[in-house]
Design a protein around this motif. Structure first.
Motif, PDB file in Angstrom:
ATOM      1  N   ALA A 207     -57.633  11.489  20.000  1.00  0.00           N
ATOM      2  CA  ALA A 207     -57.916  10.093  19.649  1.00  0.00           C
ATOM      3  C   ALA A 207     -57.373   9.141  20.707  1.00  0.00           C
ATOM      4  CB  ALA A 207     -57.301   9.772  18.283  1.00  0.00           C
ATOM      5  N   ALA A 208     -56.166   9.403  21.182  1.00  0.00           N
ATOM      6  CA  ALA A 208     -55.561   8.533  22.197  1.00  0.00           C
ATOM      7  C   ALA A 208     -56.348   8.574  23.496  1.00  0.00           C
ATOM      8  CB  ALA A 208     -54.118   8.959  22.443  1.00  0.00           C
ATOM      9  N   ILE A 225     -49.959   7.466  16.795  1.00  0.00           N
ATOM     10  CA  ILE A 225     -50.946   7.934  15.816  1.00  0.00           C
ATOM     11  C   ILE A 225     -50.340   9.018  14.934  1.00  0.00           C
ATOM     12  CG2 ILE A 225     -53.130   9.173  15.547  1.00  0.00           C
ATOM     13  CD1 ILE A 225     -54.082   7.782  18.099  1.00  0.00           C
ATOM     14  N   GLY A 226     -49.609   9.955  15.554  1.00  0.00           N
ATOM     15  CA  GLY A 226     -48.978  11.017  14.783  1.00  0.00           C
ATOM     16  C   GLY A 226     -48.024  10.474  13.728  1.00  0.00           C
ATOM     17  N   ALA A 246     -53.275  18.374   3.951  1.00  0.00           N
ATOM     18  CA  ALA A 246     -54.690  18.031   4.071  1.00  0.00           C
ATOM     19  C   ALA A 246     -54.886  16.527   4.213  1.00  0.00           C
ATOM     20  CB  ALA A 246     -55.445  18.553   2.848  1.00  0.00           C
ATOM     21  N   THR A 247     -54.099  15.742   3.493  1.00  0.00           N
ATOM     22  CA  THR A 247     -54.211  14.287   3.570  1.00  0.00           C
ATOM     23  C   THR A 247     -53.874  13.780   4.961  1.00  0.00           C
ATOM     24  OG1 THR A 247     -53.542  14.148   1.240  1.00  0.00           O
ATOM     25  CG2 THR A 247     -53.455  12.119   2.519  1.00  0.00           C
ATOM     26  N   ILE A 248     -52.818  14.317   5.537  1.00  0.00           N
ATOM     27  CA  ILE A 248     -52.406  13.905   6.887  1.00  0.00           C
ATOM     28  C   ILE A 248     -53.492  14.218   7.906  1.00  0.00           C
ATOM     29  CG2 ILE A 248     -50.782  14.436   8.753  1.00  0.00           C
ATOM     30  CD1 ILE A 248     -48.635  14.798   6.551  1.00  0.00           C
ATOM     31  N   VAL A 249     -54.049  15.417   7.835  1.00  0.00           N
ATOM     32  CA  VAL A 249     -55.082  15.813   8.798  1.00  0.00           C
ATOM     33  C   VAL A 249     -56.341  14.966   8.629  1.00  0.00           C
ATOM     34  CG1 VAL A 249     -56.600  17.702   9.490  1.00  0.00           C
ATOM     35  CG2 VAL A 249     -54.191  18.148   9.036  1.00  0.00           C
ATOM     36  N   LEU A 250     -56.721  14.669   7.400  1.00  0.00           N
ATOM     37  CA  LEU A 250     -57.906  13.839   7.183  1.00  0.00           C
ATOM     38  C   LEU A 250     -57.700  12.420   7.697  1.00  0.00           C
ATOM     39  CD1 LEU A 250     -59.018  15.029   3.629  1.00  0.00           C
ATOM     40  CD2 LEU A 250     -60.135  15.490   5.813  1.00  0.00           C
ATOM     41  N   PHE A 251     -56.504  11.878   7.531  1.00  0.00           N
ATOM     42  CA  PHE A 251     -56.209  10.565   8.106  1.00  0.00           C
ATOM     43  C   PHE A 251     -56.314  10.617   9.633  1.00  0.00           C
ATOM     44  CE2 PHE A 251     -53.888   9.084   4.152  1.00  0.00           C
ATOM     45  CZ  PHE A 251     -54.713   7.988   3.941  1.00  0.00           C
ATOM     46  N   PHE A 256     -59.414   9.314  14.596  1.00  0.00           N
ATOM     47  CA  PHE A 256     -60.175   9.790  15.759  1.00  0.00           C
ATOM     48  C   PHE A 256     -61.581   9.197  15.758  1.00  0.00           C
ATOM     49  CE2 PHE A 256     -63.271  12.813  17.472  1.00  0.00           C
ATOM     50  CZ  PHE A 256     -62.828  12.896  18.782  1.00  0.00           C
ATOM     51  N   VAL A 257     -62.231   9.158  14.602  1.00  0.00           N
ATOM     52  CA  VAL A 257     -63.569   8.570  14.503  1.00  0.00           C
ATOM     53  C   VAL A 257     -63.540   7.092  14.864  1.00  0.00           C
ATOM     54  CG1 VAL A 257     -65.456   8.022  12.914  1.00  0.00           C
ATOM     55  CG2 VAL A 257     -64.336  10.261  12.796  1.00  0.00           C
ATOM     56  N   ILE A 258     -62.523   6.370  14.371  1.00  0.00           N
ATOM     57  CA  ILE A 258     -62.402   4.934  14.680  1.00  0.00           C
ATOM     58  C   ILE A 258     -62.189   4.721  16.172  1.00  0.00           C
ATOM     59  CG2 ILE A 258     -60.959   2.890  14.343  1.00  0.00           C
ATOM     60  CD1 ILE A 258     -60.449   3.897  11.479  1.00  0.00           C
ATOM     61  N   PHE A 259     -61.298   5.488  16.763  1.00  0.00           N
ATOM     62  CA  PHE A 259     -61.005   5.333  18.189  1.00  0.00           C
ATOM     63  C   PHE A 259     -62.212   5.711  19.046  1.00  0.00           C
ATOM     64  CE2 PHE A 259     -56.988   4.417  16.745  1.00  0.00           C
ATOM     65  CZ  PHE A 259     -56.016   4.331  17.736  1.00  0.00           C
ATOM     66  N   THR A 260     -62.967   6.694  18.585  1.00  0.00           N
ATOM     67  CA  THR A 260     -64.186   7.063  19.309  1.00  0.00           C
ATOM     68  C   THR A 260     -65.185   5.911  19.283  1.00  0.00           C
ATOM     69  OG1 THR A 260     -63.869   9.398  18.736  1.00  0.00           O
ATOM     70  CG2 THR A 260     -66.064   8.732  19.445  1.00  0.00           C
ATOM     71  N   GLY A 261     -65.275   5.224  18.142  1.00  0.00           N
ATOM     72  CA  GLY A 261     -66.153   4.064  18.051  1.00  0.00           C
ATOM     73  C   GLY A 261     -65.718   2.917  18.950  1.00  0.00           C
ATOM     74  N   LEU A 262     -64.409   2.815  19.174  1.00  0.00           N
ATOM     75  CA  LEU A 262     -63.895   1.758  20.045  1.00  0.00           C
ATOM     76  C   LEU A 262     -64.014   2.105  21.525  1.00  0.00           C
ATOM     77  CD1 LEU A 262     -60.581   0.851  18.153  1.00  0.00           C
ATOM     78  CD2 LEU A 262     -62.695  -0.479  18.200  1.00  0.00           C
TER      79      LEU A 262
END
Length: 299
Positions: A207-208, A225-226, A246-251, A256-262
């Motif tokens: 993501a970074a 981010i971590g 699972a919650t941590i990994v999904l967040f 990652f999706v948001i950063f990819t959009g940016l």
């Protein structure tokens, strides 16, 4: 805050904070070496250590650390000398580690499928004061290596041949990266679990990389981010009653999706800035210059 009134949640949040820092700190070197799945392989091997800890009635974390380190050394030796059949040897190591852990867990008196699940998928609320002491020691070791030797490790991960020419002990540093990754796996296994720990090493770094171009910025953003996803995921798991790992990994995947959009708008902005900077450096000839200013070459 209500969540801070409970000692077990205080330990959980501190452990999440530590893992949020250490996992991306070593993960950036694994990503740089194109070994993003190394943490997953070490996690499989470390499960044998967990089972061995229960069988010997000792600390599962310390036993997992010892076995994971031994496994990481074997993985590096296979990478150096395995050549064409190296992938088969690694697969056998990973599957054998998982099978060995399940077998040893069932042979022990204290082991059970419930205990196995807490190490496979994480159970941050069950972190004990003794576990915290172990996490502190191991995390300090990881940070000392990943930050103190960042220039040397970056050089080796970026270009081994160049690092070797400059006189760096390439094999020793590669081995150090592998051992540090093994230690990080055992630090994080109570938070996100052995099957998900590799995600926390890799996804914040990926993501970074979407928004940064330098190693230092990528390192800082990945750690931020971590920390954000581990603390947010742990808090969410408490209030919503969902698995913390699972919650941590999904967040992390969501960020990652948001950063990819940016990434695309940022790339366009940088391109425009570079174009404007190049225009500012263009030399213009004054319109009122005289003919005597011309430079001629005599024939």
């Amino acid at each position: 805050m209500e969540i801070l009134n409970y000692a077990f949640m205080q330990r959980a949040l501190i452990a999440a904070l530590i893992v949020g820092i250490t996992a991306p700190a070593i993960g950036i070197y694994l990503v740089q070496r194109r070994q993003a799945l190394m943490g997953d392989g070490i996690g499989h091997v470390a499960l044998t250590g967990v089972g061995l800890g229960f069988l010997l009635n000792t600390s599962p974390i310390w036993a997992a650390t010892a076995v994971a380190i031994a496994g990481s050394v074997v993985m590096e030796l296979i990478r150096w000398y395995g050549k064409t059949r190296g992938d088969l040897a690694l697969a056998m190591l990973f599957y054998g580690g998982m099978a060995g852990g399940v077998m040893l867990m069932n042979l022990s008196d204290a082991g059970s499928n419930a205990n196995l699940g807490t190490y496979l998928f994480g159970s941050i609320t069950t972190v004990s004061p003794q576990d915290m002491t172990t996490i502190y020691v191991l995390a300090a070791l990881v940070l000392a290596i990943t930050i103190g030797l960042r220039r040397q490790l970056f050089a080796v991960c970026q270009d081994e041949e160049f690092a070797r020419v400059t006189g760096l002990p390439v094999r020793l540093l590669n081995l150090l990266v592998a051992v540090t990754a093994a230690v990080t796996v055992t630090v994080a296994m109570r938070v996100v679990g052995l099957l998900l720990v590799s995600a926390l090493m890799v996804i914040p770094v990926a993501a970074a990389q979407q928004i940064s171009r330098s190693f230092a910025v990528t390192f800082s953003v990945a750690v931020a981010i971590g920390v954000a996803v581990t603390l947010t995921g742990t808090t969410t798991s408490y209030y919503v009653d969902v698995p913390s790992g699972a919650t941590i990994v999904l967040f992390a995947i969501g960020l990652f999706v948001i950063f990819t959009g940016l990434a695309a708008p940022l790339a366009k902005k940088r391109a425009r800035a570079a174009a404007e900077a190049s225009k500012g450096c263009t030399l213009e000839v004054p319109g009122d210059r005289s003919a005597t200013d011309d430079v001629s070459v005599a024939g």
